[in-house]
Design a protein around this motif. Sequence first.
Motif, PDB file in Angstrom:
ATOM      1  N   THR A 248       0.801  -1.227   0.000  1.00 57.43           N
ATOM      2  CA  THR A 248       0.000   0.000   0.000  1.00 57.43           C
ATOM      3  C   THR A 248       0.828   1.268   0.000  1.00 57.43           C
ATOM      4  O   THR A 248       0.557   2.188  -0.784  1.00 57.43           O
ATOM      5  N   LEU A 249       1.834   1.347   0.856  1.00 66.33           N
ATOM      6  CA  LEU A 249       2.523   2.621   1.061  1.00 66.33           C
ATOM      7  C   LEU A 249       3.708   2.832   0.119  1.00 66.33           C
ATOM      8  O   LEU A 249       3.755   3.812  -0.632  1.00 66.33           O
ATOM      9  N   LEU A 250       4.672   1.937   0.167  1.00 67.91           N
ATOM     10  CA  LEU A 250       5.927   2.154  -0.558  1.00 67.91           C
ATOM     11  C   LEU A 250       5.749   2.271  -2.078  1.00 67.91           C
ATOM     12  O   LEU A 250       6.352   3.157  -2.696  1.00 67.91           O
ATOM     13  N   PRO A 251       4.940   1.419  -2.731  1.00 62.87           N
ATOM     14  CA  PRO A 251       4.793   1.572  -4.187  1.00 62.87           C
ATOM     15  C   PRO A 251       4.242   2.941  -4.586  1.00 62.87           C
ATOM     16  O   PRO A 251       4.674   3.516  -5.595  1.00 62.87           O
ATOM     17  N   LYS A 252       3.304   3.468  -3.805  1.00 62.78           N
ATOM     18  CA  LYS A 252       2.708   4.766  -4.147  1.00 62.78           C
ATOM     19  C   LYS A 252       3.686   5.905  -3.886  1.00 62.78           C
ATOM     20  O   LYS A 252       3.807   6.837  -4.694  1.00 62.78           O
ATOM     21  N   LEU A 253       4.391   5.826  -2.772  1.00 63.94           N
ATOM     22  CA  LEU A 253       5.387   6.850  -2.486  1.00 63.94           C
ATOM     23  C   LEU A 253       6.500   6.828  -3.526  1.00 63.94           C
ATOM     24  O   LEU A 253       6.970   7.876  -3.984  1.00 63.94           O
ATOM     25  N   LYS A 254       6.911   5.646  -3.926  1.00 61.76           N
ATOM     26  CA  LYS A 254       7.962   5.514  -4.943  1.00 61.76           C
ATOM     27  C   LYS A 254       7.496   6.085  -6.273  1.00 61.76           C
ATOM     28  O   LYS A 254       8.248   6.801  -6.965  1.00 61.76           O
ATOM     29  N   TYR A 255       6.250   5.796  -6.656  1.00 61.94           N
ATOM     30  CA  TYR A 255       5.736   6.314  -7.928  1.00 61.94           C
ATOM     31  C   TYR A 255       5.667   7.833  -7.911  1.00 61.94           C
ATOM     32  O   TYR A 255       6.103   8.498  -8.868  1.00 61.94           O
ATOM     33  N   LEU A 256       5.142   8.396  -6.845  1.00 64.38           N
ATOM     34  CA  LEU A 256       5.005   9.846  -6.771  1.00 64.38           C
ATOM     35  C   LEU A 256       6.375  10.533  -6.798  1.00 64.38           C
ATOM     36  O   LEU A 256       6.531  11.594  -7.411  1.00 64.38           O
ATOM     37  N   ARG A 257       7.368   9.936  -6.157  1.00 67.17           N
ATOM     38  CA  ARG A 257       8.714  10.499  -6.240  1.00 67.17           C
ATOM     39  C   ARG A 257       9.261  10.389  -7.655  1.00 67.17           C
ATOM     40  O   ARG A 257       9.951  11.294  -8.147  1.00 67.17           O
ATOM     41  N   SER A 258       8.920   9.304  -8.344  1.00 66.69           N
ATOM     42  CA  SER A 258       9.470   9.082  -9.685  1.00 66.69           C
ATOM     43  C   SER A 258       8.949  10.077 -10.713  1.00 66.69           C
ATOM     44  O   SER A 258       9.625  10.357 -11.710  1.00 66.69           O
ATOM     45  N   VAL A 259       7.754  10.630 -10.502  1.00 67.99           N
ATOM     46  CA  VAL A 259       7.203  11.572 -11.482  1.00 67.99           C
ATOM     47  C   VAL A 259       7.550  13.024 -11.153  1.00 67.99           C
ATOM     48  O   VAL A 259       7.181  13.929 -11.903  1.00 67.99           O
ATOM     49  N   GLY A 260       8.249  13.230 -10.000  1.00 69.15           N
ATOM     50  CA  GLY A 260       8.741  14.580  -9.756  1.00 69.15           C
ATOM     51  C   GLY A 260       8.361  15.226  -8.451  1.00 69.15           C
ATOM     52  O   GLY A 260       8.734  16.376  -8.196  1.00 69.15           O
ATOM     53  N   PHE A 261       7.610  14.532  -7.582  1.00 67.31           N
ATOM     54  CA  PHE A 261       7.263  15.122  -6.299  1.00 67.31           C
ATOM     55  C   PHE A 261       8.448  15.006  -5.341  1.00 67.31           C
ATOM     56  O   PHE A 261       9.052  13.934  -5.214  1.00 67.31           O
ATOM     57  N   SER A 262       8.766  16.084  -4.668  1.00 66.85           N
ATOM     58  CA  SER A 262       9.847  16.069  -3.687  1.00 66.85           C
ATOM     59  C   SER A 262       9.344  15.462  -2.385  1.00 66.85           C
ATOM     60  O   SER A 262       8.131  15.259  -2.198  1.00 66.85           O
ATOM     61  N   GLY A 263      10.303  15.190  -1.484  1.00 69.55           N
ATOM     62  CA  GLY A 263       9.906  14.661  -0.193  1.00 69.55           C
ATOM     63  C   GLY A 263       8.993  15.604   0.563  1.00 69.55           C
ATOM     64  O   GLY A 263       8.000  15.182   1.172  1.00 69.55           O
ATOM     65  N   SER A 264       9.298  16.902   0.514  1.00 73.23           N
ATOM     66  CA  SER A 264       8.454  17.874   1.218  1.00 73.23           C
ATOM     67  C   SER A 264       7.071  17.983   0.569  1.00 73.23           C
ATOM     68  O   SER A 264       6.074  18.223   1.254  1.00 73.23           O
ATOM     69  N   ASP A 265       7.005  17.797  -0.762  1.00 72.28           N
ATOM     70  CA  ASP A 265       5.705  17.786  -1.445  1.00 72.28           C
ATOM     71  C   ASP A 265       4.828  16.668  -0.892  1.00 72.28           C
ATOM     72  O   ASP A 265       3.644  16.868  -0.583  1.00 72.28           O
ATOM     73  N   LEU A 266       5.417  15.479  -0.786  1.00 72.49           N
ATOM     74  CA  LEU A 266       4.652  14.324  -0.329  1.00 72.49           C
ATOM     75  C   LEU A 266       4.206  14.496   1.122  1.00 72.49           C
ATOM     76  O   LEU A 266       3.083  14.134   1.475  1.00 72.49           O
ATOM     77  N   VAL A 267       5.088  15.034   1.949  1.00 74.26           N
ATOM     78  CA  VAL A 267       4.721  15.262   3.344  1.00 74.26           C
ATOM     79  C   VAL A 267       3.519  16.196   3.431  1.00 74.26           C
ATOM     80  O   VAL A 267       2.549  15.931   4.148  1.00 74.26           O
ATOM     81  N   GLN A 268       3.558  17.280   2.669  1.00 74.94           N
ATOM     82  CA  GLN A 268       2.465  18.251   2.707  1.00 74.94           C
ATOM     83  C   GLN A 268       1.174  17.648   2.160  1.00 74.94           C
ATOM     84  O   GLN A 268       0.098  17.797   2.751  1.00 74.94           O
ATOM     85  N   MET A 269       1.261  16.956   1.023  1.00 76.01           N
ATOM     86  CA  MET A 269       0.071  16.402   0.393  1.00 76.01           C
ATOM     87  C   MET A 269      -0.587  15.333   1.256  1.00 76.01           C
ATOM     88  O   MET A 269      -1.805  15.336   1.459  1.00 76.01           O
ATOM     89  N   ILE A 270       0.222  14.413   1.781  1.00 72.38           N
ATOM     90  CA  ILE A 270      -0.343  13.281   2.515  1.00 72.38           C
ATOM     91  C   ILE A 270      -0.818  13.709   3.896  1.00 72.38           C
ATOM     92  O   ILE A 270      -1.824  13.206   4.401  1.00 72.38           O
ATOM     93  N   THR A 271      -0.126  14.665   4.503  1.00 71.48           N
ATOM     94  CA  THR A 271      -0.602  15.188   5.781  1.00 71.48           C
ATOM     95  C   THR A 271      -1.954  15.865   5.600  1.00 71.48           C
ATOM     96  O   THR A 271      -2.857  15.727   6.428  1.00 71.48           O
ATOM     97  N   PHE A 272      -2.098  16.601   4.505  1.00 69.87           N
ATOM     98  CA  PHE A 272      -3.359  17.279   4.205  1.00 69.87           C
ATOM     99  C   PHE A 272      -4.463  16.282   3.878  1.00 69.87           C
ATOM    100  O   PHE A 272      -5.601  16.417   4.323  1.00 69.87           O
ATOM    101  N   SER A 273      -4.113  15.257   3.098  1.00 73.10           N
ATOM    102  CA  SER A 273      -5.135  14.302   2.662  1.00 73.10           C
ATOM    103  C   SER A 273      -4.535  12.908   2.572  1.00 73.10           C
ATOM    104  O   SER A 273      -4.097  12.479   1.506  1.00 73.10           O
TER     105      SER A 273
END
Length: 375
Positions: free
Chosen positions: A113-138
């Motif tokens: 559930t977690l790692l494949p989605k995080l890996k994909y989002l990083r691969s298309v250009g989201f930074s670590g801080s982007d993911l933290v903000q997005m996932i914390t929000f939703s």
Amino acid sequence: MRSCLRLYSSVSQPKSHVQFALRRPLFLPTTLKLFSTAAAASNQTSFAFSYLVNSCGLSPESALFVSNRVTFETSARPDAVVNVFKSHGFSQSQIAGIIRKWPPMILASPERTLLPKLKYLRSVGFSGSDLVQMITFSPYFLTRSLEKHLIPNFSRLRDFLGCDKSAVTAIRRSPRILLQGFEATVDVIMWLVKYHFRKLMTSYDHLEKVVEKTKGMGFDDPSAAKFAVAMLPVMGMSESMWERKLDAYSRWGWSKDDAMSAFVKRPWCMTLSEEKISAVMGFFVKEMGLESSFLLRHPTLMSLSLEKRICPRCMVFKHLSSHGLMKTKFCLTTLLTISDKDFLVKFVTPHIGEAPELLDIYREKKHMAMGALVP
């Protein structure tokens, strides 16, 4: 509580003691809340409750809320989930917030559930801080299927905007695009261009002011489909016309705040003419005997056709009710918003034998041929 106080005060005691006892109930709610929380917590699986408090930093109230929805007796899976988030830059308070918003997350599978989605989002250009903000929000992002939802949504947005970078920028500014998809928003934009092109032919500065004004009225997500609809009255009505619309609603008991609340729920409310507002309000209040607050709770009904939908269906409803033929409870909004076919199947054809006049009532109000009424 009052009877207890009366009993207590009737006992012969020094006056100061009685006054003290009478003042104590003012502090009881907080005390009782603490006792009830502790008592409820003691009834939970103590491991889950303790883990959420001690390892995740949740408050006792939040831990109780979460442990009522998920249970676990070992720390293996929760530890793995927490470690995934920590390794991707999430703080303890952010992890706690995610678990409060979506309790099942504490038991999510890191590998599936977690790692494949995080890996994909990083691969298309989201930074670590982007993911933290997005996932914390939703955090619901991580509950959606990678193959069936996240990848297709991102791919369609990328194709529409031309490159990954533009898609990432759009999602960063409005994460709901990735969560909900953007087709509905694009459809509304195309509708605006097709039918309201002249209103959009304005300077960039003016359009930006309209967007900011619309946001200030409570539409916080420019990517939402209703944001584009809300822009129409904002940019198309003068202040005097806007006030006349508010006055039209106020004549039926709505305050300015009520009208704005309805506008945020259903932007079409402020595109209606004063005559349409008065006619629909009058029908529901005078003919149906409802309070105008009913429409405040269901502003979608304001934009329905009075002649073609509201009146014919409500007349059928009143006839069925007056003859005792409504055997089950239902929501009036359902009756008015379902399709014509479903309305006939649910409210007309089942009662033709007992009330054949229903056809005449419905046909008279809707001006439809009898052959179209009953399959």
